[in-house]
Design a protein around this motif. Structure first.
Motif, PDB file in Angstrom:
ATOM      1  N   GLN A  91       0.819  -1.206   0.000  1.00 25.71           N
ATOM      2  CA  GLN A  91       0.000   0.000   0.000  1.00 25.71           C
ATOM      3  C   GLN A  91       0.857   1.261   0.000  1.00 25.71           C
ATOM      4  O   GLN A  91       0.592   2.209  -0.749  1.00 25.71           O
ATOM      5  N   VAL A  92       1.906   1.251   0.817  1.00 27.46           N
ATOM      6  CA  VAL A  92       2.748   2.446   0.880  1.00 27.46           C
ATOM      7  C   VAL A  92       3.535   2.607  -0.419  1.00 27.46           C
ATOM      8  O   VAL A  92       3.844   3.732  -0.833  1.00 27.46           O
ATOM      9  N   MET A  93       3.830   1.505  -1.094  1.00 30.54           N
ATOM     10  CA  MET A  93       4.498   1.608  -2.395  1.00 30.54           C
ATOM     11  C   MET A  93       3.544   2.216  -3.425  1.00 30.54           C
ATOM     12  O   MET A  93       3.959   3.004  -4.273  1.00 30.54           O
ATOM     13  N   TYR A  94       2.263   1.869  -3.340  1.00 34.45           N
ATOM     14  CA  TYR A  94       1.299   2.474  -4.259  1.00 34.45           C
ATOM     15  C   TYR A  94       1.171   3.974  -3.975  1.00 34.45           C
ATOM     16  O   TYR A  94       1.149   4.789  -4.904  1.00 34.45           O
ATOM     17  N   ASP A  95       1.104   4.324  -2.719  1.00 32.25           N
ATOM     18  CA  ASP A  95       0.986   5.737  -2.349  1.00 32.25           C
ATOM     19  C   ASP A  95       2.216   6.534  -2.772  1.00 32.25           C
ATOM     20  O   ASP A  95       2.132   7.756  -2.954  1.00 32.25           O
ATOM     21  N   SER A  96       3.356   5.845  -2.919  1.00 36.46           N
ATOM     22  CA  SER A  96       4.613   6.528  -3.248  1.00 36.46           C
ATOM     23  C   SER A  96       5.013   6.300  -4.705  1.00 36.46           C
ATOM     24  O   SER A  96       6.191   6.466  -5.057  1.00 36.46           O
ATOM     25  N   ARG A  97       4.072   5.936  -5.552  1.00 40.96           N
ATOM     26  CA  ARG A  97       4.403   5.599  -6.948  1.00 40.96           C
ATOM     27  C   ARG A  97       5.015   6.792  -7.693  1.00 40.96           C
ATOM     28  O   ARG A  97       5.889   6.608  -8.540  1.00 40.96           O
ATOM     29  N   ARG A  98       4.571   7.993  -7.386  1.00 42.74           N
ATOM     30  CA  ARG A  98       5.125   9.161  -8.062  1.00 42.74           C
ATOM     31  C   ARG A  98       6.584   9.366  -7.670  1.00 42.74           C
ATOM     32  O   ARG A  98       7.440   9.611  -8.530  1.00 42.74           O
ATOM     33  N   GLU A  99       6.876   9.260  -6.383  1.00 43.15           N
ATOM     34  CA  GLU A  99       8.259   9.400  -5.925  1.00 43.15           C
ATOM     35  C   GLU A  99       9.142   8.285  -6.490  1.00 43.15           C
ATOM     36  O   GLU A  99      10.328   8.501  -6.764  1.00 43.15           O
ATOM     37  N   LEU A 100       8.560   7.097  -6.675  1.00 42.07           N
ATOM     38  CA  LEU A 100       9.322   5.983  -7.247  1.00 42.07           C
ATOM     39  C   LEU A 100       9.735   6.294  -8.687  1.00 42.07           C
ATOM     40  O   LEU A 100      10.857   5.993  -9.103  1.00 42.07           O
ATOM     41  N   ILE A 101       8.835   6.907  -9.433  1.00 37.01           N
ATOM     42  CA  ILE A 101       9.163   7.293 -10.815  1.00 37.01           C
ATOM     43  C   ILE A 101      10.279   8.327 -10.815  1.00 37.01           C
ATOM     44  O   ILE A 101      11.243   8.227 -11.586  1.00 37.01           O
ATOM     45  N   TYR A 102      10.161   9.342  -9.957  1.00 35.84           N
ATOM     46  CA  TYR A 102      11.200  10.365  -9.873  1.00 35.84           C
ATOM     47  C   TYR A 102      12.549   9.744  -9.520  1.00 35.84           C
ATOM     48  O   TYR A 102      13.586  10.094 -10.107  1.00 35.84           O
ATOM     49  N   SER A 103      12.536   8.836  -8.557  1.00 27.69           N
ATOM     50  CA  SER A 103      13.763   8.189  -8.114  1.00 27.69           C
ATOM     51  C   SER A 103      14.400   7.391  -9.248  1.00 27.69           C
ATOM     52  O   SER A 103      15.619   7.450  -9.465  1.00 27.69           O
ATOM     53  N   PHE A 104      13.585   6.669  -9.980  1.00 29.97           N
ATOM     54  CA  PHE A 104      14.088   5.869 -11.102  1.00 29.97           C
ATOM     55  C   PHE A 104      14.703   6.756 -12.174  1.00 29.97           C
ATOM     56  O   PHE A 104      15.789   6.463 -12.700  1.00 29.97           O
ATOM     57  N   VAL A 105      14.035   7.853 -12.493  1.00 26.76           N
ATOM     58  CA  VAL A 105      14.535   8.764 -13.529  1.00 26.76           C
ATOM     59  C   VAL A 105      15.863   9.383 -13.094  1.00 26.76           C
ATOM     60  O   VAL A 105      16.825   9.447 -13.885  1.00 26.76           O
ATOM     61  N   ILE A 106      15.943   9.835 -11.845  1.00 24.81           N
ATOM     62  CA  ILE A 106      17.187  10.430 -11.340  1.00 24.81           C
ATOM     63  C   ILE A 106      18.328   9.426 -11.416  1.00 24.81           C
ATOM     64  O   ILE A 106      19.445   9.750 -11.861  1.00 24.81           O
ATOM     65  N   PHE A 107      18.052   8.200 -11.008  1.00 26.48           N
ATOM     66  CA  PHE A 107      19.098   7.177 -10.996  1.00 26.48           C
ATOM     67  C   PHE A 107      19.559   6.846 -12.408  1.00 26.48           C
ATOM     68  O   PHE A 107      20.764   6.750 -12.679  1.00 26.48           O
ATOM     69  N   MET A 108      18.632   6.656 -13.342  1.00 27.09           N
ATOM     70  CA  MET A 108      18.990   6.265 -14.708  1.00 27.09           C
ATOM     71  C   MET A 108      19.738   7.386 -15.424  1.00 27.09           C
ATOM     72  O   MET A 108      20.713   7.135 -16.146  1.00 27.09           O
TER      73      MET A 108
END
Length: 322
Positions: A91-108
């Motif tokens: 559930q918390v991963m779903y709530d944080s899906r936007r931050e996960l996208i940002y994190s992935f983009v920054i890392f890549m």
């Protein structure tokens, strides 16, 4: 203070507590604890000043109900472990899906910067990885075993050291989020640049496929977990910068709680990554098909558990209690 005035000042909150308890709604342990502390404080005051009053009896009974609910919650705490992995973390991963996208983009993007930097300047890899590591790797390549670094240490000490280090890295990425997300973004960039420089260095030696088939045995989980930890850091940073309709303090408390759940949820993944790096990665003679199965299997597992499964829960309308 007279009893009538005391009742007038506190009756509204007592009634609210009683209504919530009678409604049989699920109350968190924190809320029940707050109720119990408040009621025992009021009960202590009444016991000292109005020991024979009906208020004393009422508060004593209400406090007993809260205590029973708290005790029942403690007995049910064993199932909380299962609930966390099955419901709360997804559930918390779903709530944080936007931050996960940002994190992935920054890392890549950072990984690409690292690779491009090495392509333009051969000395950049030494700046990032260090002369000792680069020289050791070049020597291993000359001796015909470019991945020898993963075979040097004994498995168990290596497993413990790697696992602890990975967990510490994830907590650092998360903790740096307190610096208004800039810190978390910096840690993501740092790790991304290191990965990009590392992989392009092996590409220059004509060993990109060899290195990728080796390090991604554990790296599929390890790198994914760092990106997810970065999302946790961005969650706490954004909660400070963008509180919305909440007070900044309340927004920070909620963001910190969500971020901590993300980091705690990553611990088993880092344990698996540490095991793979210590016991499997060193097996460089494994058939390519076996390596690919491990790499894509673990990557698919992480993607399913942190992205697909949380979306399935939300799609079916399942909301997890915070």
């Amino acid at each position: 203070m007279k009893e009538a005035l005391f009742i007038k000042l506190n009756r509204k909150e007592w009634v609210e507590m009683e209504d919530r308890l009678n409604a049989r709604t699920t109350l968190s342990a924190d809320r029940l604890t707050a109720y119990y502390i408040r009621l025992t404080d009021d009960l202590s005051f009444v016991r000292s000043n109005f020991p024979q009053s009906k208020t004393h009896t009422y508060l004593n009974e209400l406090a007993s109900v809260v205590y029973q609910r708290l005790y029942r919650n403690k007995k049910e705490s064993k199932s909380r472990f299962i609930t966390f992995w099955k419901e709360e973390f997804p559930q918390v991963m779903y709530d944080s899906r936007r931050e996960l996208i940002y994190s992935f983009v920054i890392f890549m993007v950072s990984a690409l910067i690292g690779a491009l930097s090495v392509a333009l300047d051969d000395t950049f890899v030494r700046l990032i990885l260090g002369d000792q590591y680069v020289n050791m790797t070049l020597q291993n390549i000359e001796e015909g075993d470019p991945m020898a670094v993963y075979k040097e240490a004994h498995q168990m000490p290596m497993f413990l050291g790697i696992t602890v280090n990975n967990i510490m890295v994830s907590f650092m990425v998360f903790a740096y989020g307190v610096m208004l997300s800039v810190g978390a973004a910096f840690m993501l960039m740092r790790n991304g640049i290191m990965l990009g420089a590392f992989q392009y260095f092996f590409h220059q030696q004509g060993l990109l496929a060899t290195s990728a088939l080796t390090i991604w045995i554990h790296g599929a989980i390890e790198i994914s977990s760092i990106v997810i930890a970065g999302a946790g850091g961005l969650v706490i940073g954004n909660s400070i910068m963008f509180p919305g309709t909440l007070t900044r303090k309340e927004s920070f408390k909620r963001g910190a709680k969500r971020g901590i759940k993300i980091v705690v949820g990553l611990v088993p993944l880092f344990i698996i990554a540490g095991f793979l790096e210590s016991f499997v990665t060193r097996m460089t003679d494994l058939p390519t098909v076996v390596k690919l199965i491990i790499i894509f299997g673990t990557l698919a597992g992480v993607i399913y558990y942190t992205i697909i499964y949380p979306n399935q829960l939300f799609k079916h309308g399942k909301q997890i209690r915070s």
